[in-house]
Write a protein that holds these residues in place. Structure first.
Motif, PDB file in Angstrom:
ATOM      1  N   UNK A 112      -7.602  -0.918  -2.216  1.00  0.00           N
ATOM      2  CA  UNK A 112      -6.218  -1.116  -2.602  1.00  0.00           C
ATOM      3  C   UNK A 112      -5.993  -0.678  -4.055  1.00  0.00           C
ATOM      4  N   UNK A 113      -6.938  -1.011  -4.937  1.00  0.00           N
ATOM      5  CA  UNK A 113      -6.748  -0.579  -6.328  1.00  0.00           C
ATOM      6  C   UNK A 113      -6.903   0.942  -6.447  1.00  0.00           C
ATOM      7  N   UNK A 114      -7.795   1.525  -5.619  1.00  0.00           N
ATOM      8  CA  UNK A 114      -7.911   2.992  -5.637  1.00  0.00           C
ATOM      9  C   UNK A 114      -6.607   3.660  -5.229  1.00  0.00           C
ATOM     10  N   UNK A 115      -5.979   3.135  -4.184  1.00  0.00           N
ATOM     11  CA  UNK A 115      -4.776   3.790  -3.668  1.00  0.00           C
ATOM     12  C   UNK A 115      -3.614   3.580  -4.634  1.00  0.00           C
ATOM     13  N   UNK A 116      -3.653   2.462  -5.352  1.00  0.00           N
ATOM     14  CA  UNK A 116      -2.612   2.229  -6.351  1.00  0.00           C
ATOM     15  C   UNK A 116      -2.713   3.266  -7.465  1.00  0.00           C
ATOM     16  N   UNK A 117      -3.940   3.643  -7.806  1.00  0.00           N
ATOM     17  CA  UNK A 117      -4.125   4.666  -8.837  1.00  0.00           C
ATOM     18  C   UNK A 117      -3.613   6.025  -8.372  1.00  0.00           C
ATOM     19  N   UNK A 118      -3.545   6.219  -7.046  1.00  0.00           N
ATOM     20  CA  UNK A 118      -3.005   7.476  -6.514  1.00  0.00           C
ATOM     21  C   UNK A 118      -1.476   7.454  -6.482  1.00  0.00           C
ATOM     22  N   UNK A 119      -0.879   6.365  -6.956  1.00  0.00           N
ATOM     23  CA  UNK A 119       0.575   6.312  -7.051  1.00  0.00           C
ATOM     24  C   UNK A 119       1.267   5.671  -5.863  1.00  0.00           C
ATOM     25  N   UNK A 120       0.495   5.017  -4.975  1.00  0.00           N
ATOM     26  CA  UNK A 120       1.119   4.327  -3.847  1.00  0.00           C
ATOM     27  C   UNK A 120       1.344   2.863  -4.206  1.00  0.00           C
ATOM     28  N   UNK A 121       2.296   2.233  -3.530  1.00  0.00           N
ATOM     29  CA  UNK A 121       2.496   0.793  -3.705  1.00  0.00           C
ATOM     30  C   UNK A 121       1.477   0.065  -2.835  1.00  0.00           C
ATOM     31  N   UNK A 122       0.627  -0.789  -3.438  1.00  0.00           N
ATOM     32  CA  UNK A 122      -0.388  -1.473  -2.634  1.00  0.00           C
ATOM     33  C   UNK A 122       0.227  -2.615  -1.833  1.00  0.00           C
ATOM     34  N   UNK A 123      -0.149  -2.708  -0.562  1.00  0.00           N
ATOM     35  CA  UNK A 123       0.321  -3.794   0.300  1.00  0.00           C
ATOM     36  C   UNK A 123      -0.896  -4.485   0.889  1.00  0.00           C
ATOM     37  N   UNK A 124      -1.237  -5.656   0.350  1.00  0.00           N
ATOM     38  CA  UNK A 124      -2.454  -6.328   0.799  1.00  0.00           C
ATOM     39  C   UNK A 124      -2.186  -7.350   1.887  1.00  0.00           C
ATOM     40  N   UNK A 125      -3.025  -7.368   2.896  1.00  0.00           N
ATOM     41  CA  UNK A 125      -2.944  -8.392   3.945  1.00  0.00           C
ATOM     42  C   UNK A 125      -4.272  -9.127   4.036  1.00  0.00           C
ATOM     43  N   UNK A 126      -4.253 -10.274   4.731  1.00  0.00           N
ATOM     44  CA  UNK A 126      -5.483 -11.065   4.738  1.00  0.00           C
ATOM     45  C   UNK A 126      -6.550 -10.468   5.653  1.00  0.00           C
ATOM     46  N   UNK A 127      -6.139  -9.699   6.659  1.00  0.00           N
ATOM     47  CA  UNK A 127      -7.141  -9.090   7.534  1.00  0.00           C
ATOM     48  C   UNK A 127      -6.770  -7.632   7.811  1.00  0.00           C
ATOM     49  N   UNK A 128      -7.757  -6.853   8.242  1.00  0.00           N
ATOM     50  CA  UNK A 128      -7.501  -5.458   8.584  1.00  0.00           C
ATOM     51  C   UNK A 128      -6.584  -5.352   9.794  1.00  0.00           C
ATOM     52  N   UNK A 129      -6.733  -6.288  10.744  1.00  0.00           N
ATOM     53  CA  UNK A 129      -5.934  -6.142  11.970  1.00  0.00           C
ATOM     54  C   UNK A 129      -4.445  -6.329  11.680  1.00  0.00           C
ATOM     55  N   UNK A 130      -4.108  -7.225  10.725  1.00  0.00           N
ATOM     56  CA  UNK A 130      -2.686  -7.371  10.368  1.00  0.00           C
ATOM     57  C   UNK A 130      -2.162  -6.081   9.774  1.00  0.00           C
TER      58      UNK A 130
END
Lengths: 217, 298
Positions: free
Chosen positions: B180-198
């Motif tokens: 998530x922090x890597x993708x934020x550095x690429x300029x995307x808005x990070x959207x974190x969920x508690x599990x991968x399936x969600x």
């Protein structure tokens, strides 16, 4: 504090989101909670029973469940799919907090002597006038302490949406802890301190309000 | 007590709604592979070493993930996690002369991995645990036993084909993950969920355009929904999965490396891979080069 220098921007972005959500949901809950309270004490039986049902139902639902419904459940059946995440979070936290606001306010309404409402009726005010001019102002003043508690709880509750797509303070905490295992304690302290500051601000405003307009007996 | 009935009804509706959010985990099989790893007969370890203590005690506690299909996943109702990491744990235990049944698997979420090693809650952590210099400051990490890299999972009809395309979009992963922090550095808005399936469900619902994490996990989900999802972009980060051990037992590093080397040579590593991550159709890679234990002293 090396933590502030290194992670300051990330933590600040997280808290900015926390503050936005707390402010929006705070106003939303006060409005919707007031509406619920007015319905509950109002003269229309249908509205009154709807409000009591709503309060009972939502107060007995954990916030996590409300969030699952808003963020996963409704999109699964095609609702709120294209809605922004901050809006979804606002909806979830507001729906969850409003019943608590309603009940805090109702305790204030109950503290307004019945004679006040009767006097208001006697000078010709209708239900709206009685509520907005006479009863609610006094009720708000009487319910400042429980209302502050509700708003503080709500602010801390916003951390739940960190598990539903919003990178607020709690989500930032998780991320920083994961990436910087060697500075766990400092990171934890800084983020905790952030929450303490926000909560203390709310308390201070509540305290001032109580000093200025609170009921003293 | 009509309230109770209504509450039940609402709970049922909520459950029905959220059932969509905990659909099939995907990625590999949902039954534990039956691999027979060679159990060491009377292994000998230096007097007083942690390995000797563990072999003596007849049990080992291993921290694993339970929410990553193919890597470490515990299906609802199962009592043991399934995946490449637990299989690695069995190989480690076998070298101590312990049966798979002697292992106590402990669920460790990402940010508990160091504390659990430091407090002695677990003896080893094998939980998609990327080796980093920061972590080696506080715990030991031997390996790597697997290399993967971050990729994107998008709907089949998505226009996202390169990393540059995610700028200004919203991308989900698990709250607090490095991805998530890597993708934020690429300029995307990070959207974190508690599990991968969600997170996958958000992409399937069309609420979000993409998901990101280690390619191995994404392949499992794509294999599960071949008509709706695809994995795109070349891996843009290097994750080196290592085995974590407590810093006060530096002798464990060489033992882990020796055990891994043996598993590479005997084909047990490949067996473990094929029965777990390999189920999603990826080819079995070459086992990665191990770090020297002298690099491991933080």
């Amino acid at each position: 504090m090396a933590v502030i220098e290194e992670f300051g921007p990330s933590i600040a972005r997280g808290f900015w989101l926390t503050i936005q959500l707390a402010a929006l949901s705070g106003f939303g809950s006060l409005l919707f909670g007031t509406l619920l309270a007015a319905m509950r004490v109002g003269p229309v039986p249908a509205l009154s029973s709807f409000a009591s049902w709503f309060v009972t139902l939502v107060r007995n639902t954990p916030l996590l469940v409300v969030c699952i419904i808003v963020f996963s459940g409704l999109p699964a059946i095609g609702l709120l799919n294209q809605t922004g995440f901050l809006v979804k979070a606002f909806v979830a936290v507001t729906v969850y907090t409003s019943p608590f606001v309603c009940e805090a306010l109702r305790s204030g309404i109950n503290s307004v002597p019945l004679g006040q409402a009767e006097a208001a009726r006697a000078i010709g005010l209708g239900f709206r006038g009685t509520m907005s001019q006479v009863v609610l102002p006094q009720a708000y003043r009487a319910s400042i302490p429980p209302m502050v508690s509700v708003l503080i709880a709500m602010t801390k509750n916003t951390s739940v949406v960190g598990l539903f797509g919003l990178a607020e303070a709690y989500a930032r905490l998780q991320g920083l802890l994961n990436d910087n295992a060697d500075q766990r304690i400092q990171i934890f302290l800084v983020i905790s301190l952030g929450y303490v500051v926000i909560v203390e601000l709310i308390s201070a405003v509540g305290y001032l309000a109580e000093r200025k307009v609170g009921t003293s007996r | 007590m009509r309230i109770r009935h209504l509450g039940t009804a609402v709970a049922a509706v909520a459950l029905a709604l959220s059932a969509a959010a905990c659909g099939d985990a995907g990625g590999g099989t949902s039954t534990e592979p039956e691999n027979d790893y060679a159990i060491a007969e009377n292994p000998s370890f230096p007097e007083g070493s942690r390995m000797a203590e563990l072999a003596e005690s007849g049990t080992i506690r291993i921290g694993v993930k339970v929410d990553q299909p193919g890597i470490g996943f515990q299906p609802a109702g199962a009592d043991r996690p399934i995946g490449f990491d637990p299989e690695m744990g069995k190989i480690m235990a076998a070298s101590l002369g312990l049966e798979p049944g002697d292992i106590q698997f402990v669920q460790t979420v990402s940010d508990q991995r160091e504390p659990f090693l430091q407090s002695g809650e677990v003896d080893l952590v094998i939980a998609s645990y990327s080796i980093t210099d920061d972590r080696r400051e506080v715990v030991g990490q031997a390996g790597p036993y697997y290399l993967t890299g971050q990729q994107l999972l998008v709907p089949s009809d998505s226009d996202i084909s390169s990393l540059a395309d995610v700028e200004g979009t919203e991308v989900c992963s698990v709250t607090g993950s490095t991805s998530l922090s890597n993708i934020e550095e690429e300029g995307a808005t990070p959207r974190g969920f508690s599990t991968y399936s969600e997170c996958v469900d958000q992409v399937l619902n069309g609420a979000l355009p993409a998901m990101t994490t280690d390619g191995a996990i994404l392949l499992g989900y794509a294999a599960d929904n071949p008509d709706d999802l695809k994995v795109v972009v070349e891996p843009f980060s290097e994750e080196r999965y290592g085995i974590g051990y407590p810093q006060e037992n530096p002798e464990m590093c060489q033992w882990i490396n020796d055990t891994l080397t043996q598993a590479y040579d005997s084909g047990e590593w490949a067996t473990a891979f094929e029965s777990t991550l390999g189920q999603s159709g990826v080819e079995t890679p070459q086992p990665p080069q191990l770090d020297d234990c002298s690099e491991n002293q933080g």
